[in-house]
Design a protein around this motif. Structure first.
Motif, short mmCIF file in Angstrom:
data_model
loop_
_atom_site.label_atom_id
_atom_site.label_comp_id
_atom_site.label_asym_id
_atom_site.label_seq_id
_atom_site.Cartn_x
_atom_site.Cartn_y
_atom_site.Cartn_z
N PHE A 101 -4.05 48.28 16.97
CA PHE A 101 -4.53 49.51 16.34
C PHE A 101 -4.03 49.68 14.90
N VAL A 102 -3.16 48.80 14.41
CA VAL A 102 -2.71 48.91 13.02
C VAL A 102 -3.03 47.66 12.20
N LYS A 103 -3.58 46.65 12.83
CA LYS A 103 -3.89 45.42 12.10
C LYS A 103 -4.83 45.70 10.94
N GLY A 104 -4.48 45.18 9.79
CA GLY A 104 -5.29 45.38 8.59
C GLY A 104 -4.95 46.64 7.83
N ARG A 105 -4.12 47.50 8.42
CA ARG A 105 -3.77 48.76 7.75
C ARG A 105 -2.28 48.86 7.46
N PHE A 106 -1.45 48.35 8.35
CA PHE A 106 0.01 48.43 8.20
C PHE A 106 0.56 47.04 7.90
N THR A 107 1.65 47.02 7.11
CA THR A 107 2.32 45.77 6.79
C THR A 107 3.82 45.94 6.98
N ILE A 108 4.41 45.06 7.76
CA ILE A 108 5.86 45.09 7.96
C ILE A 108 6.50 44.03 7.09
N SER A 109 7.65 44.37 6.53
CA SER A 109 8.39 43.40 5.71
C SER A 109 9.89 43.64 5.89
N ARG A 110 10.66 42.65 5.47
CA ARG A 110 12.12 42.74 5.65
C ARG A 110 12.86 42.24 4.44
N ASP A 111 14.05 42.79 4.28
CA ASP A 111 15.01 42.27 3.34
C ASP A 111 16.23 41.89 4.17
N ASN A 112 16.35 40.62 4.50
CA ASN A 112 17.42 40.19 5.40
C ASN A 112 18.80 40.42 4.79
N ALA A 113 18.90 40.27 3.49
CA ALA A 113 20.20 40.47 2.83
C ALA A 113 20.69 41.90 2.98
N LYS A 114 19.75 42.82 3.10
CA LYS A 114 20.10 44.24 3.23
C LYS A 114 19.94 44.74 4.66
N ASN A 115 19.55 43.86 5.58
CA ASN A 115 19.30 44.27 6.97
C ASN A 115 18.36 45.47 7.02
N THR A 116 17.32 45.39 6.23
CA THR A 116 16.40 46.51 6.09
C THR A 116 14.98 46.05 6.41
N VAL A 117 14.26 46.91 7.11
CA VAL A 117 12.86 46.64 7.43
C VAL A 117 12.00 47.78 6.88
N TYR A 118 10.83 47.43 6.43
CA TYR A 118 9.91 48.39 5.84
C TYR A 118 8.59 48.37 6.61
N LEU A 119 7.91 49.49 6.59
CA LEU A 119 6.57 49.56 7.16
C LEU A 119 5.68 50.27 6.16
N GLN A 120 4.80 49.50 5.52
CA GLN A 120 3.82 50.08 4.61
C GLN A 120 2.60 50.46 5.42
#
Length: 117
Positions: A62-81
């Motif tokens: 239900f989110v394919k094509g609309r949401f993008t997940i990404s990570r910054d491993n050095a900061k142990n941080t995950v983002y959801l656009q």
């Protein structure tokens, strides 16, 4: 281990939001999987997207094509656009993390996303 999520809020349908979640604390061997789940009243928590430390990504249909997940491993941080938001995306979004050499699921406090029509 603590997860601090931020970025929720109110947006009109078609708009965008970006969620962030940072893991901190006793992370001895690194964070394996980080992801986002969401929950609405009366429903079970469901997976939105997840990301492995080596770049693997998984999305709910239900989110394919609309949401993008990404990570910054050095900061142990995950983002959801989140783009092209719909009223049906309204929910409390929870950050999740699982560490290497652990079977414990860690959860953030949840951040409310409200999409108005």
């Amino acid at each position: 281990v603590q997860l601090q999520a931020s970025g929720g809020g109110l947006v009109q349908a078609g708009g965008s939001l970006r969620l962030s979640c940072a893991a901190s604390g006793s992370i001895m061997f690194g964070v394996n999987v980080m992801g986002w789940y969401r929950q609405t009243p009366g429903k079970q928590r469901e997976l939105v997207a997840s990301s492995t430390s080596v770049g693997g990504r998984n999305y709910a249909d239900f989110v394919k094509g609309r949401f993008t997940i990404s990570r910054d491993n050095a900061k142990n941080t995950v983002y959801l656009q989140m783009d092209s938001l719909k009223p049906g995306d309204t929910a409390v979004y929870y950050c999740n993390a699982r560490l290497f050499r652990s079977v414990i699921d860690y959860w953030g406090q949840g951040t409310l996303v409200t999409v108005s029509s």
